[in-house]
Design a protein around this motif. Structure first.
Motif, PDB file in Angstrom:
ATOM      1  N   PHE A 182       0.823  -1.219   0.000  1.00 53.03           N
ATOM      2  CA  PHE A 182       0.000   0.000   0.000  1.00 53.03           C
ATOM      3  C   PHE A 182       0.859   1.271   0.000  1.00 53.03           C
ATOM      4  O   PHE A 182       0.343   2.358  -0.219  1.00 53.03           O
ATOM      5  CB  PHE A 182      -0.920   0.020   1.222  1.00 53.03           C
ATOM      6  N   ALA A 183       2.138   1.115   0.286  1.00 57.44           N
ATOM      7  CA  ALA A 183       3.025   2.290   0.327  1.00 57.44           C
ATOM      8  C   ALA A 183       3.654   2.581  -1.036  1.00 57.44           C
ATOM      9  O   ALA A 183       4.518   3.447  -1.135  1.00 57.44           O
ATOM     10  CB  ALA A 183       4.112   2.076   1.379  1.00 57.44           C
ATOM     11  N   HIS A 184       3.224   1.865  -2.077  1.00 56.53           N
ATOM     12  CA  HIS A 184       3.833   2.055  -3.396  1.00 56.53           C
ATOM     13  C   HIS A 184       3.674   3.502  -3.881  1.00 56.53           C
ATOM     14  O   HIS A 184       4.610   4.096  -4.420  1.00 56.53           O
ATOM     15  CB  HIS A 184       3.197   1.091  -4.393  1.00 56.53           C
ATOM     16  N   GLY A 185       2.488   4.068  -3.672  1.00 53.98           N
ATOM     17  CA  GLY A 185       2.248   5.450  -4.096  1.00 53.98           C
ATOM     18  C   GLY A 185       3.147   6.426  -3.357  1.00 53.98           C
ATOM     19  O   GLY A 185       3.642   7.398  -3.942  1.00 53.98           O
ATOM     20  N   GLN A 186       3.357   6.170  -2.078  1.00 54.69           N
ATOM     21  CA  GLN A 186       4.226   7.065  -1.301  1.00 54.69           C
ATOM     22  C   GLN A 186       5.665   6.964  -1.807  1.00 54.69           C
ATOM     23  O   GLN A 186       6.402   7.959  -1.815  1.00 54.69           O
ATOM     24  CB  GLN A 186       4.162   6.703   0.188  1.00 54.69           C
ATOM     25  N   MET A 187       6.066   5.764  -2.235  1.00 54.26           N
ATOM     26  CA  MET A 187       7.415   5.601  -2.785  1.00 54.26           C
ATOM     27  C   MET A 187       7.553   6.397  -4.090  1.00 54.26           C
ATOM     28  O   MET A 187       8.578   7.017  -4.356  1.00 54.26           O
ATOM     29  CB  MET A 187       7.719   4.122  -3.026  1.00 54.26           C
ATOM     30  N   ALA A 193      10.598  -0.906  -5.575  1.00 55.06           N
ATOM     31  CA  ALA A 193      10.620   0.456  -5.033  1.00 55.06           C
ATOM     32  C   ALA A 193      11.366   1.393  -5.991  1.00 55.06           C
ATOM     33  O   ALA A 193      10.969   2.545  -6.191  1.00 55.06           O
ATOM     34  CB  ALA A 193      11.278   0.468  -3.663  1.00 55.06           C
ATOM     35  N   MET A 194      12.440   0.867  -6.594  1.00 58.57           N
ATOM     36  CA  MET A 194      13.223   1.674  -7.526  1.00 58.57           C
ATOM     37  C   MET A 194      12.372   2.096  -8.737  1.00 58.57           C
ATOM     38  O   MET A 194      12.458   3.232  -9.214  1.00 58.57           O
ATOM     39  CB  MET A 194      14.437   0.893  -8.003  1.00 58.57           C
ATOM     40  N   LEU A 195      11.536   1.168  -9.200  1.00 59.03           N
ATOM     41  CA  LEU A 195      10.646   1.498 -10.325  1.00 59.03           C
ATOM     42  C   LEU A 195       9.681   2.622  -9.938  1.00 59.03           C
ATOM     43  O   LEU A 195       9.405   3.518 -10.741  1.00 59.03           O
ATOM     44  CB  LEU A 195       9.866   0.263 -10.763  1.00 59.03           C
ATOM     45  N   ALA A 196       9.182   2.547  -8.692  1.00 59.53           N
ATOM     46  CA  ALA A 196       8.300   3.627  -8.221  1.00 59.53           C
ATOM     47  C   ALA A 196       9.064   4.945  -8.201  1.00 59.53           C
ATOM     48  O   ALA A 196       8.537   5.992  -8.610  1.00 59.53           O
ATOM     49  CB  ALA A 196       7.772   3.300  -6.826  1.00 59.53           C
ATOM     50  N   THR A 227      -2.333   7.335  -6.167  1.00 62.15           N
ATOM     51  CA  THR A 227      -1.452   6.600  -7.076  1.00 62.15           C
ATOM     52  C   THR A 227      -1.499   5.114  -6.767  1.00 62.15           C
ATOM     53  O   THR A 227      -1.559   4.270  -7.678  1.00 62.15           O
ATOM     54  CB  THR A 227       0.000   7.121  -6.941  1.00 62.15           C
ATOM     55  N   SER A 228      -1.481   4.773  -5.477  1.00 61.20           N
ATOM     56  CA  SER A 228      -1.572   3.361  -5.097  1.00 61.20           C
ATOM     57  C   SER A 228      -2.872   2.746  -5.599  1.00 61.20           C
ATOM     58  O   SER A 228      -2.888   1.625  -6.107  1.00 61.20           O
ATOM     59  CB  SER A 228      -1.497   3.209  -3.566  1.00 61.20           C
ATOM     60  N   ILE A 229      -3.970   3.498  -5.457  1.00 65.06           N
ATOM     61  CA  ILE A 229      -5.276   2.958  -5.884  1.00 65.06           C
ATOM     62  C   ILE A 229      -5.273   2.668  -7.381  1.00 65.06           C
ATOM     63  O   ILE A 229      -5.701   1.603  -7.829  1.00 65.06           O
ATOM     64  CB  ILE A 229      -6.412   3.946  -5.526  1.00 65.06           C
TER      65      ILE A 229
END
Lengths: 395, 289
Positions: free
Chosen positions: B34-39, B196-199, B220-222
């Motif tokens: 769920f933290a992908h958007g924050q990354m 994470a690097m891709l994000a 963004t995560s959604i």
């Protein structure tokens, strides 16, 4: 032995520090003022500029000995609550303020939150200063809400009229985010533009609040070739992207909004493409800002690292609360007295040059004085800063 | 029509990149990050700081975003997800952890970078304008090409390198990969760092177009989850197709339905619900997981 000495020293230091802190707090009684608004998520900039304005002003007051109301000098404490732009959270925030015995609250920032807290505020004797525009909040029988800024139905007609007369604007298109505040501001804008005789060529286009790329959203509007593009209720996060996309799509007309913006954000997000963008501000430009306003900006910057131009408007609510309490100290825990004082209250406006006054207005729009008399300053962005286009007053 | 196609390609390429990292982490570790958007947001802010604030060349700033997020991802996997996965058999433990990390990163972003929208100078000036039928700023065209090249490079890495083969083995069957000598702990960390690097990479690329702000993480995560659901959770090609499909649906919807208000995403969500009811594993996913 050495360890024991160290512990003793630490304990002594801690005790002395605690005593010193207690003594410092004990110097003045504390007057708590609340803030309930959005300080997280996409609209965080709106609430954070509110909260930081209050905190910067409170720190300034406390540093200079406190604020005298009647015979008592108070230290000001700001109690903040992040409502996350959720009406349920806003209610919880206002209930927290009631539990803490707070009678004066700044916020909420948006329409549905401001409407949701009304029963809690009225039941618990809380005056609150929302940044939300629904007239029902300020018209009788509503009694405890005071609009903390100039509403779009007050600034919009003034801007449109100016543009019709000065720039020959005839056609207008509106775009708004798909949520209550921007949509109601768009509807108000359409009504105002129509009544002034402008042709509304597009008003149905809306966008998701979390949109980051506005080119596809704006493309249909650009085909209508309006003279004026109004970004209804646009947040400072979206304004530069909308301006940039519109200009890149070849739009050469005027772009305006009725919300406050930040010059730094526009400069970073849109650069020179934002030149000519019209928005509403406070005592922001050099010719209007008093020495006290300039000191406020400096203190805010020192405290938080960077100023936010939205605070030019948001600096006022706390000042109004304190000045009104000063005018009638018995209102400190009695909002009925506060409301009675509002009708006749007047004090010098410390943030503007000239003889501007702090006073409550709103008779024309609401039938009672439930709005702070923030100057209606219409700014135009040019090369990284705002210039004053014109100044008007709200009755 | 030309404009719709161009918008679709542009949106699709950026969405595909956002979804790739998320689906990679899910494939390797069965973790819904769920933290992908924050990354993604941190990646944008790192590029903003290096390129926008300190004047470092854009490419170098982009590399800094990638490195920062790769390190952050590796640390998060090593010290947060790995212990939780080993200590708890319940999948919701990692979901709660991911949600907690998202809130933590949001708070850190506010403290470090502030609440304001940030933007950087354009990397390329000018607008391609074909008779007002197709208008596309050159920086968008460049970002679109860079995004497509990044996707190709990522596929190449996964297909033709030892690390890629190990990651694919891990995604297919963790136990079998371990029995075949793959260092599961090490490659889990590498995979998470890569995701994470891709994000960070896409955040750094898109800050030149959309800017970046504190509140972009959650939405963004959604969107990333939607793309993964469309394409099939844990399938790399599925994430790419999911991104492209969502990009085109959005471009077409915004162009065709604009006069009816903001109903594009309403229709996308309805379509997604119907689609998942018929094919719950998504386009490329397998029914058995």
């Amino acid at each position: 032995m050495q360890r024991r000495s160290l512990m003793k020293s630490a304990l002594t230091a801690a005790t002395l520090t605690a005593l010193a802190a207690t003594a410092a707090f004990a110097e003045n009684p504390v007057l708590k003022i609340g803030f309930v608004g959005v300080t997280s998520g996409p609209a965080a900039a709106w609430g954070i500029s509110n909260q930081r304005s209050m905190e910067a002003r409170a720190a300034w007051i406390n540093e200079t000995g406190g604020y005298t109301i009647g015979d008592t000098t108070y230290d000001i404490e700001i109690v903040s609550f992040d409502d996350q732009k959720d009406p349920k959270r806003a209610i919880a925030g206002m209930e927290k303020m009631a539990q803490e015995g707070i009678h004066y609250v700044v916020g909420p920032n948006v329409d549905d939150g401001a409407a949701a807290v009304r029963p809690v505020a009225e039941a618990n004797g809380i005056m609150y200063f929302p940044y939300a525009f629904p007239k029902s909040l300020y018209q009788a029988p509503a009694s405890n809400a005071v609009l903390g800024m100039v509403a779009n139905y007050q600034s919009g007609p003034a801007i449109y009229k100016y543009l019709m007369e000065e720039k020959g604007v005839k056609t207008v298109a509106f775009i708004a985010a798909n949520e209550s505040d921007p949509l109601s501001q768009r509807d108000g804008g359409v009504e105002a533009a129509t009544s002034l005789g402008m042709e509304v060529v597009s008003s149905n286009v809306t966008y998701q609040v979390d949109t980051t790329d506005f080119t596809p959203v704006l493309t249909p509007i650009m085909r209508t070739r309006p003279d004026l593009l109004v970004l209804s209720g646009v947040s400072p996060a979206n304004a530069p992207q909308l301006i940039r996309s519109a200009r890149e799509l070849g739009f050469e007309g005027v772009i305006s909004t009725e919300t406050a913006q930040d010059a730094g954000v526009l400069a970073e997000g849109a650069g020179d493409l934002a030149n000519g963008f019209i928005s509403v501000g406070g005592a922001s430009t050099p010719e209007l800002a008093s020495p006290m306003m300039k000191e406020f900006v400096q203190r805010y910057t020192d405290m938080f690292g960077e100023y936010n131009d939205e605070s030019n408007t948001k600096v006022y609510a706390l000042e109004y609360i304190l000045e009104t309490l000063k005018a009638d100290p018995s209102a400190i825990d009695n909002v009925d007295t506060f409301q009675a004082t509002m009708d006749t209250f007047e004090a010098p406006n410390p943030y503007m040059n000239g003889d501007a006054k702090l006073r409550y207005v709103g008779m024309s729009s609401f039938g009672q004085k439930r709005q702070v008399a923030v100057p209606l300053v219409v700014n135009v962005y040019q090369d990284g800063k705002f210039e004053t286009l014109f100044v008007a007053e709200v009755d | 029509m030309e404009q719709i196609l161009a918008n679709g390609v542009y949106l699709g390429s950026q969405y595909a990149m956002i979804a790739l990292g998320l689906t990679l982490i899910f494939a390797l570790m069965n973790v819904l990050n769920f933290a992908h958007g924050q990354m993604y947001v941190i990646g944008g802010f790192v590029t903003y700081t290096f390129y926008g604030q300190w004047g470092v060349p854009f490419v170098l700033a982009l590399v800094m975003s990638c490195v920062t997020l790769a390190i952050l991802g590796a640390l998060i996997e090593r010290y947060l997800f790995a212990p939780v996965i080993k200590g708890s058999a319940r999948e919701e433990s990692t979901m709660l952890l991911a949600a907690g990390i998202a809130f933590l990163l949001d708070a850190l972003i506010l403290i470090i970078f502030g609440e304001k929208q940030r933007g950087v100078p354009k990397i390329v000036d000018g607008v391609f304008n074909y008779d007002f039928r197709l208008i596309m700023p050159y920086d968008r065209i460049l970002i679109c090409i860079l995004a497509i090249l990044s996707i190709v490079a990522f596929i190449g890495l996964m297909q033709y390198t030892k690390t890629g083969r190990a990651l694919r083995a891990l995604a297919q069957d963790r136990t079998a990969a371990q029995l075949m000598g793959v260092n599961v702990d090490r490659y889990s960390m590498i995979g998470f760092a890569l995701g994470a690097m891709l994000a960070g990479l896409v955040g750094g690329l898109l800050v030149t177009i959309t800017g970046v702000n504190l509140g972009m993480g959650g939405p963004t995560s959604i969107k990333a989850f939607m793309m993964v659901m469309i394409g099939g959770a844990g399938v790399i090609s599925g994430a790419i197709w999911g991104g492209i499909i969502l990009g085109f649906m959005e471009a077409i919807g915004l162009a065709v339905l604009s006069q009816y208000g903001d109903i594009t995403y309403l229709l996308i969500f309805i379509s997604l619900m119907i689609f998942l009811a018929i094919r719950p594993q998504g386009l490329m996913g397998k029914p058995w997981g």
